[in-house]
Design a protein around this motif. Structure first.
Motif, short mmCIF file in Angstrom:
data_model
loop_
_atom_site.label_atom_id
_atom_site.label_comp_id
_atom_site.label_asym_id
_atom_site.label_seq_id
_atom_site.Cartn_x
_atom_site.Cartn_y
_atom_site.Cartn_z
N SER A 63 70.25 11.77 -18.02
CA SER A 63 71.12 11.24 -16.96
C SER A 63 70.57 11.49 -15.57
O SER A 63 70.82 10.69 -14.65
CB SER A 63 72.52 11.88 -17.07
N ASP A 121 79.12 9.72 -19.79
CA ASP A 121 78.65 10.97 -19.19
C ASP A 121 77.84 10.72 -17.93
O ASP A 121 78.02 11.40 -16.92
CB ASP A 121 77.87 11.83 -20.20
N ARG A 144 77.94 9.17 -24.59
CA ARG A 144 76.81 8.68 -23.81
C ARG A 144 77.24 7.44 -23.04
O ARG A 144 78.02 6.64 -23.55
CB ARG A 144 75.65 8.35 -24.75
N SER A 191 71.22 15.16 -22.91
CA SER A 191 72.01 14.19 -22.16
C SER A 191 71.89 14.42 -20.66
O SER A 191 71.82 13.46 -19.87
CB SER A 191 73.48 14.26 -22.59
N ASP A 212 79.30 17.13 -20.70
CA ASP A 212 78.83 17.36 -22.07
C ASP A 212 79.88 16.98 -23.11
O ASP A 212 79.55 16.84 -24.30
CB ASP A 212 78.44 18.83 -22.25
#
Length: 205
Positions: free
Chosen positions: A9, A84, A81, A5, A77
């Motif tokens: 990002s 974040d 999604r 992730s 975390d």
């Protein structure tokens, strides 16, 4: 090891951070790819390394700073999604404490800037991600508006801030923001960083 992730990002953040800049109206001072000289000095000191010009920032250093200074402290975390990346981008641009305040306001829990058990419970119990994302982005936009009213000299950065925020809205899939948003810094040559809570009392509102 960085999470998937985080890796997914980071490109959005780097899209808006540009290269080396040192704008006289930017409270962050000399900055390279979103890392200020002050942040770079502190990071290198923690690594037992001597200070050096932020223009010498390496890719590995940049990634480590983003993960250890923003992604982890903001508890990205723990978020779904899309939320974040919105939270991560805000932490980078406006500080971890302020990003947490926006998250808390968007979730409707106590707003204190500290990501504790109450905030974690609110995150885990969130059942309307789309609404939370709308609220979060609106909180950020309202703060930019207040910032320019309080500090008119920062108006030079307003268009860039809003372009970045609208690109973020597109990134997380908010309706009405489907069109491509060009990487446009507006009236400046970069997106200014807003000092976090406690870093400069002028910005503590």
């Amino acid at each position: 090891m960085p999470t998937a992730s985080f890796a997914d990002s980071l490109p959005f953040i780097l899209r808006w951070e540009g290269g080396y800049v040192n704008h006289p109206a930017d409270p962050g001072g000399a900055t390279n790819r979103g890392v200020t000289q002050k942040v770079y000095d502190a990071w290198r000191q923690k690594q037992g390394q001597s200070a050096q010009d932020v223009r010498q920032l390496s890719d590995a250093e940049m990634r480590s700073i983003y993960e250890t200074n923003y992604w982890r402290p903001a508890r990205c975390d723990t978020l779904e999604r899309k939320l974040d990346v919105a939270h991560f981008d805000t932490a980078v641009n406006m500080g971890v404490g302020r990003a947490v305040r926006f998250l808390q306001a968007a979730l409707g829990c106590q707003v204190d800037g500290a990501f504790g058990d109450g905030t974690l419970r609110a995150v885990q119990q969130c059942n309307d991600l789309a609404k939370t994302l709308v609220n979060y982005c609106n909180e950020r936009e309202a703060f930019y508006d207040r910032l320019v009213v309080t500090n008119p000299k920062l108006a030079v950065f307003r268009k860039g801030w809003n372009n970045r925020l609208n690109a973020l809205r597109k990134e997380v899939g908010l309706p009405g923001y489907e069109a491509d948003v060009p990487t446009d810094y507006g009236d400046a040559d970069h997106i200014a960083r807003v000092p976090d809570i406690g870093e400069d009392p002028i910005y503590d509102f």
